[in-house]
Scaffold this active site. Structure first.
Site, PDB file in Angstrom:
ATOM      1  N   HIS A   1       0.841  -1.202   0.000  1.00 15.64           N
ATOM      2  CA  HIS A   1       0.000   0.000   0.000  1.00 15.64           C
ATOM      3  C   HIS A   1       0.872   1.246   0.000  1.00 15.64           C
ATOM      4  O   HIS A   1       1.993   1.252   0.513  1.00 15.64           O
ATOM      5  CB  HIS A   1      -0.961   0.020   1.200  1.00 15.64           C
TER       6      HIS A   1
ATOM      7  N   HIS B   1       1.082   5.346   1.035  1.00 14.75           N
ATOM      8  CA  HIS B   1       0.532   6.429   1.851  1.00 14.75           C
ATOM      9  C   HIS B   1       0.675   7.730   1.067  1.00 14.75           C
ATOM     10  O   HIS B   1       1.776   8.090   0.648  1.00 14.75           O
ATOM     11  CB  HIS B   1       1.303   6.573   3.165  1.00 14.75           C
TER      12      HIS B   1
END
Length: 210
Positions: A196, A198
């Site tokens: 993922h 940010h």
């Protein structure tokens, strides 16, 4: 006549001496409803939390002691918690089990979606580290538990993640700049083993990071 002259001379000398005394040693005048009287200065002992300034000491002024700045430990505690979570997550990283992100993708856990297409999902972090903090994840993990697991077959999805991050920044109004972060491994403070990104913005970032 001689007596009066002597008295006048004595009176003049006394007045002159009194004026000189008052000039160098003026009395402190204390006003009262009944009378006016002169009395010496009565100094009150300074409390332990006060000290006298060297430049003001002759006048008896007191200034508060400088209190040491209070140290805030919120950031340290937060960092410690993230490090502990990263170590715990690393212990089960290779099991291939579902993560919280799988449940968010399946809509089993609610999230605030910022952007979504057939390959990528972007939603707000529930523990934001900036006014704008959005996570961008691939909908299919396909072995991408972390960036260190990337292979040539992942080139397309990696590019799509970066393109999605750019779209998220536009949606969040981050025209003045933003930061894209990928945490990898326990020392990178990765707490969820589903790759993922940010996207952080809305405040001035610092360097070096971390």
């Amino acid at each position: 006549m001689a007596t009066r002259a002597a008295a006048a001379t004595l009176s003049a000398a006394t007045s002159s001496l009194l004026r000189q005394t008052l000039r160098f040693h003026p009395p402190i005048i204390i006003w009262s409803s009944k009378l006016i009287q002169s009395r010496p200065i009565q100094r009150v002992p300074s409390p332990s939390c006060h000290r006298r300034s060297a430049s003001l000491r002759p006048h008896g002024f007191r200034v508060p002691c400088r209190v040491p700045p209070q140290r805030f430990v919120r950031h340290i505690a937060s960092s410690t918690n993230e490090e502990a979570a990263a170590r715990a997550a690393a212990a089960t990283a290779d099991t291939g089990g579902p993560t919280i992100f799988d449940k968010i993708i399946a809509k089993e856990i609610p999230s605030t979606v910022v952007y979504e297409d057939d390959k990528v999902l972007a939603f707000r972090d529930i523990n934001p580290q900036a006014p704008a903090h959005v996570l961008v994840i691939p909908k299919v993990r396909d072995g991408l538990t972390g960036l260190d697991k990337a292979e040539p077959r992942h080139v397309e999805i990696l590019g799509q993640l970066l393109c999605a991050a750019k779209v998220v920044a536009e949606k969040e109004g981050l025209a003045n700049g933003y930061r894209v972060v990928i945490n990898n491994g326990p020392e990178g403070c990765q707490s969820v083993y589903h790759l993922h990104l940010h996207v952080l913005g809305g405040r001035q970032m610092k360097w070096p990071a971390g």
